[in-house]
Design an enzyme around this catalytic site. Structure first.
Site, PDB file in Angstrom:
ATOM      1  N   VAL A 273       0.858  -1.185   0.000  1.00  0.00           N
ATOM      2  CA  VAL A 273       0.000   0.000   0.000  1.00  0.00           C
ATOM      3  C   VAL A 273       0.893   1.233   0.000  1.00  0.00           C
ATOM      4  CG1 VAL A 273      -1.724   1.309   1.309  1.00  0.00           C
ATOM      5  CG2 VAL A 273      -1.858  -1.188   1.237  1.00  0.00           C
TER       6      VAL A 273
ATOM      7  N   ALA B 184       4.526   4.088   2.832  1.00  0.00           N
ATOM      8  CA  ALA B 184       4.026   2.838   2.250  1.00  0.00           C
ATOM      9  C   ALA B 184       4.152   1.728   3.279  1.00  0.00           C
ATOM     10  CB  ALA B 184       4.833   2.473   1.011  1.00  0.00           C
ATOM     11  N   LYS B 185       3.521   0.624   3.033  1.00  0.00           N
ATOM     12  CA  LYS B 185       3.744  -0.572   3.860  1.00  0.00           C
ATOM     13  C   LYS B 185       3.367  -1.788   3.039  1.00  0.00           C
ATOM     14  CE  LYS B 185       5.071  -1.283   8.146  1.00  0.00           C
ATOM     15  NZ  LYS B 185       5.821  -0.307   8.939  1.00  0.00           N
ATOM     16  N   GLY B 186       4.079  -2.883   3.283  1.00  0.00           N
ATOM     17  CA  GLY B 186       3.767  -4.127   2.604  1.00  0.00           C
ATOM     18  C   GLY B 186       3.617  -5.238   3.621  1.00  0.00           C
TER      19      GLY B 186
END
Ligand code: GLU
Length: 431
Positions: free
Chosen positions: A75, A120-122
């Site tokens: 995201v 962001a982050k995953g």
């Protein structure tokens, strides 16, 4: 490769109650700041939702020959102030809502320190403690391949988070490099030092937490010497802050990890605890201690409580039991909005995640700069720059807090949301 025994995760109570939605929590915090800043409707809408959410499905052949499909996310909440930046976590509890919340927290965290990054982050939903190294390598490479179009040194730069580490980052760099035809170290931070990682990155979040705690201690005239500290989550962040506060003369009275916890009123011997952890894989069973769980640790009489595990651990049902004067948020989003209100009533000082734990991304920023320049800093240079930036972030938050007469969390949000909004306004990105 031999199958490892199944490990039972200890999950916080709210998971069973199903009453915690991470993105809703993140939205509450944003909305409070947006209200104070009186944002234009288009800026409010742009910052409330992520710019992009990618969901990927990854079929992997496991060691026993069977195949399983894992689901992953990346995201990007914001790319307004620079490339999106944020970690990747491997966790059985990962969800899209969690990745969205964590991505937005990264945007605000980078803006609090005035770093030229968005957020962001995953995540990949998996059970990393029950997977072999070979399986994790395949999963990481498949995930990188699946998100390759949206990451890159000027687009989105992943980093470690829960249950990922420098080895995971090396695999990401390799998989990305295979796609573009050469190894580009700046695509990812938190790499091993011998392949472009930064000195000082490994313990950076804990080091940054400590710098902020020292500033807090000066600001409220609260000497650290002799203070009782409880740490929820003795992982990468928890263990590094433990060593630093121990050295500063604090007494660490309790720590927990995903298997359980230990407490000792007279203070834990941190060097011996680390040895025990290395030998046993958990703090559980450490000599001369009594067992304690997360709820017990949160309610324990202590001066400084450091939640350093995952989000939502201090919630409406346990916040009233907190006895600490200071909650120093090492984790992202450990305190729910309802708990925040309860702690404010009790006059507990909550030092917010987006300021307190920003040391990790700060050193990631230095790693990225070093990679782009192919020029490396000494550990002293890294620490000196990190300390300066964290102190500046603290002063900016305190100034905003005093000017607006709000909590430290609200101030950190007003500062960071205001900075991102200001850039959006200058860009004129209204459609
Ligand atoms: N995962 C860390 C965090 O939540 C570090 C992110 C980064 O270095 O990009 O802050």
């Amino acid at each position: 490769m031999a199958q490892r025994a199944k490990i039972q995760y200890i999950r916080p109570a709210f998971r069973d109650l199903r009453d915690y939605d991470p993105f809703m929590e993140a939205s509450h915090q944003f909305e409070k700041a947006a209200g104070c800043l009186d944002l234009e409707p288009w800026i409010y809408q742009r910052l409330k939702y992520p710019e992009r959410e990618l969901i990927v499905h990854l079929p992997i052949t496991l060691d026993d020959g069977s195949a399983e499909t894992f689901t992953g996310f990346r995201v990007q909440h914001s790319t307004v102030r620079g490339p999106a930046k944020g970690g990747i976590r491997f966790s059985p509890d990962a969800s899209l809502s969690e990745a969205k919340a964590l991505a937005s927290w990264m945007s605000w965290k980078c803006a609090v320190l005035d770093l030229p990054f968005g957020g962001a982050k995953g995540a990949v939903i998996c059970d990393p403690l029950n997977m072999s190294e070979a399986e994790l390598k395949k999963l990481t490479k498949a995930y990188t391949f699946a998100i390759r179009d949206i990451i890159g040194p000027y687009k989105d730069i992943p980093a470690p988070d829960m249950f990922t580490n420098e080895q995971t980052m090396a695999w990401i760099a390799e998989a990305y490099g295979q796609g573009i035809g050469y190894l580009e170290p700046a695509v990812v931070t938190g790499k091993p030092v011998h392949m472009g990682g930064s000195l000082g990155r490994a313990g950076a979040t804990g080091t940054g937490l400590y710098y902020i705690l020292r500033e807090v201690s000066k600001y409220i005239r609260y000497p650290l010497e002799g203070k009782r500290v409880a740490i929820l989550g003795y992982g990468k962040v928890g263990a590094s802050i433990a060593r630093l506060v121990d050295k500063a003369g604090c007494r660490i009275v309790a720590v927990t990890d995903i298997f359980g916890g230990v407490c000792c009123e007279n203070g834990l011997d941190i060097a011996a605890l680390d040895k025990h952890l290395e030998e046993n894989g958990s703090v559980v069973g450490f000599r001369n201690t009594s067992p304690i769980d997360n709820e017990g640790l949160i309610a324990l009489p202590c001066d400084i409580l450091i939640p350093a595990a995952m989000e939502g651990q201090i919630h409406k049902d346990n916040a009233d039991y907190v006895k600490a004067d200071i909650v120093l948020e090492g984790a992202n989003g450990p305190t729910t909005s309802e708990a925040d209100a309860i702690l404010a009533e009790k006059n507990t000082l909550v030092v917010p995640d987006i300021l307190a734990n920003a040391g990790g991304v700060m050193v990631s920023y230095l790693e990225w700069v070093q990679n782009l320049q192919r020029y490396f800093l000494t550990e002293e240079e890294v620490l000196e720059r990190t300390e300066k930036k964290m102190k500046q972030g603290f002063q900016d938050v305190v100034r905003t807090m005093e000017e607006n007469k709000v909590s430290m969390r609200e101030a950190a949000y007003i500062l960071s949301v205001g900075r991102v909004a200001q850039t959006l306004r200058s860009l004129g990105r209204e459609y």
